[in-house]
Design a protein around this motif. Structure first.
Motif, short mmCIF file in Angstrom:
data_model
loop_
_atom_site.label_atom_id
_atom_site.label_comp_id
_atom_site.label_asym_id
_atom_site.label_seq_id
_atom_site.Cartn_x
_atom_site.Cartn_y
_atom_site.Cartn_z
N VAL A 5 67.28 -29.28 15.07
CA VAL A 5 66.97 -29.77 13.74
C VAL A 5 65.66 -29.11 13.31
CG1 VAL A 5 66.44 -31.80 12.34
CG2 VAL A 5 68.10 -31.98 14.21
N ILE A 6 65.68 -28.45 12.15
CA ILE A 6 64.44 -27.89 11.62
C ILE A 6 63.77 -28.98 10.79
CG2 ILE A 6 65.52 -26.87 9.55
CD1 ILE A 6 62.60 -25.34 11.57
N ASN A 7 62.49 -29.15 10.99
CA ASN A 7 61.70 -30.18 10.31
C ASN A 7 60.52 -29.52 9.62
OD1 ASN A 7 62.67 -32.97 11.58
ND2 ASN A 7 62.65 -31.41 13.18
N GLU A 8 60.29 -29.92 8.38
CA GLU A 8 59.10 -29.49 7.67
C GLU A 8 58.48 -30.73 7.04
OE1 GLU A 8 58.19 -25.82 4.98
OE2 GLU A 8 59.03 -27.43 3.73
N ILE A 9 57.21 -30.96 7.33
CA ILE A 9 56.52 -32.14 6.82
C ILE A 9 55.30 -31.66 6.04
CG2 ILE A 9 55.31 -34.27 7.42
CD1 ILE A 9 57.10 -34.20 10.00
N VAL A 10 55.17 -32.15 4.83
CA VAL A 10 54.01 -31.84 4.00
C VAL A 10 53.16 -33.10 3.91
CG1 VAL A 10 53.17 -31.05 1.76
CG2 VAL A 10 55.34 -30.14 2.68
N LEU A 11 51.93 -33.00 4.35
CA LEU A 11 50.96 -34.08 4.25
C LEU A 11 50.14 -33.79 2.99
CD1 LEU A 11 49.77 -34.00 7.97
CD2 LEU A 11 51.61 -35.37 6.98
N HIS A 12 50.56 -34.37 1.88
CA HIS A 12 49.99 -34.04 0.57
C HIS A 12 48.50 -34.38 0.50
CE1 HIS A 12 53.91 -33.06 -1.03
NE2 HIS A 12 54.37 -34.16 -0.44
N GLY A 13 47.72 -33.38 0.09
CA GLY A 13 46.28 -33.56 -0.09
C GLY A 13 45.47 -33.62 1.19
N ALA A 14 46.12 -33.48 2.34
CA ALA A 14 45.40 -33.58 3.62
C ALA A 14 44.76 -32.24 3.99
CB ALA A 14 46.36 -34.00 4.73
N LYS A 15 43.77 -32.31 4.85
CA LYS A 15 43.09 -31.14 5.40
C LYS A 15 43.44 -31.04 6.88
CE LYS A 15 40.75 -30.23 1.65
NZ LYS A 15 41.29 -29.20 0.79
N LEU A 16 43.68 -29.83 7.35
CA LEU A 16 44.08 -29.63 8.74
C LEU A 16 43.02 -30.18 9.71
CD1 LEU A 16 46.18 -28.62 10.68
CD2 LEU A 16 45.19 -26.33 10.49
N ASP A 17 41.76 -29.98 9.41
CA ASP A 17 40.71 -30.49 10.30
C ASP A 17 40.75 -32.01 10.43
OD1 ASP A 17 39.73 -27.99 10.94
OD2 ASP A 17 38.14 -28.04 9.43
N ASP A 18 41.24 -32.71 9.40
CA ASP A 18 41.30 -34.17 9.42
C ASP A 18 42.52 -34.70 10.18
OD1 ASP A 18 39.00 -34.20 7.88
OD2 ASP A 18 40.10 -34.38 5.99
N VAL A 19 43.57 -33.88 10.33
CA VAL A 19 44.80 -34.38 10.96
C VAL A 19 45.09 -33.76 12.32
CG1 VAL A 19 45.81 -34.90 8.71
CG2 VAL A 19 46.33 -32.72 9.79
N ARG A 20 44.37 -32.70 12.65
CA ARG A 20 44.60 -31.98 13.91
C ARG A 20 44.64 -32.91 15.12
NH1 ARG A 20 43.75 -26.68 14.43
NH2 ARG A 20 42.45 -26.64 12.57
N GLN A 21 43.73 -33.89 15.18
CA GLN A 21 43.65 -34.80 16.33
C GLN A 21 44.91 -35.66 16.50
OE1 GLN A 21 40.24 -37.11 15.30
NE2 GLN A 21 41.35 -38.41 13.88
N HIS A 22 45.70 -35.80 15.44
CA HIS A 22 46.91 -36.61 15.51
C HIS A 22 48.16 -35.77 15.81
CE1 HIS A 22 44.49 -39.82 13.97
NE2 HIS A 22 44.21 -39.13 12.89
N LEU A 23 48.00 -34.45 15.79
CA LEU A 23 49.14 -33.55 15.96
C LEU A 23 49.16 -32.83 17.30
CD1 LEU A 23 49.13 -31.78 12.47
CD2 LEU A 23 50.46 -33.78 13.17
N PHE A 24 47.97 -32.40 17.77
CA PHE A 24 47.91 -31.50 18.92
C PHE A 24 47.31 -32.18 20.14
CE2 PHE A 24 47.67 -28.88 15.09
CZ PHE A 24 48.73 -28.03 15.32
#
Length: 173
Positions: A5-24
């Motif tokens: 399954v290919i998945n694409e998620i857009v976190l609208h208005g988010a910054k990568l530095d702010d979400v990195r800790q929740h992803l990696f």
């Protein structure tokens, strides 16, 4: 072998530095376990009937129940910052990891769009997670993508590298 399954998620208005800790994870690999770790007392290896009888549970069953898919993200996951926000792309096995996406939404509380398509012939979907609709409520909207639509072709290209498959000439004979 699972349906990918290919998945694409857009976190609208988010910054990568702010979400990195929740992803990696600590190794820099995208992992559902960062937000939703599997139980330490559940069997983590290959699963047979003896494991299911001997242990309180297995990671395979827990992953399906908690993440919504049986394996962690794979297929060279990416996360990049764009004008729209952070765009995450990855593959999952058999299903869209809706449990993990919901945990990400509940953690970040930003509007999200999750688009996904299965190679197994199931229809594609676009799911919208909205923090505040016009009534001030949290909403989830699931829309099926029509075969051949621009969004279906776009996701097909992400999964297979082409927008659609050419008709098999052997079938025409």
């Amino acid at each position: 072998m699972p349906n990918n399954v290919i998945n694409e998620i857009v976190l609208h208005g988010a910054k990568l530095d702010d979400v990195r800790q929740h992803l990696f994870n600590k190794d820099g690999r995208m992992s559902f376990e960062v937000l939703l770790p599997l139980p330490l007392n559940f069997w983590a290896g290959s699963v047979g009937q003896e494991h299911e009888k001997a242990f309180p549970g297995t990671h395979l069953n827990s992953a399906r129940e908690v993440w919504g898919t049986k394996w962690d993200a794979y297929g060279e996951p990416t996360a990049e910052e764009t004008e729209a926000g952070v765009v995450i792309q990855f593959q999952s096995a058999w299903n869209h990891p809706r449990g993990w996406v919901c945990a990400l939404f509940n953690t970040l509380m930003c509007d999200m769009t999750a688009s996904w398509l299965s190679e197994g012939g199931w229809a594609g979907h676009v799911e919208k997670y909205v923090v505040k609709d016009k009534w001030g409520e949290i909403r989830w909207i699931d829309e099926e993508i029509a075969d051949g639509s621009p969004e279906h072709r776009r996701l097909h290209k992400l999964l297979w590298g082409v927008e659609e498959f050419a008709e098999d000439e052997a079938d025409d004979e």
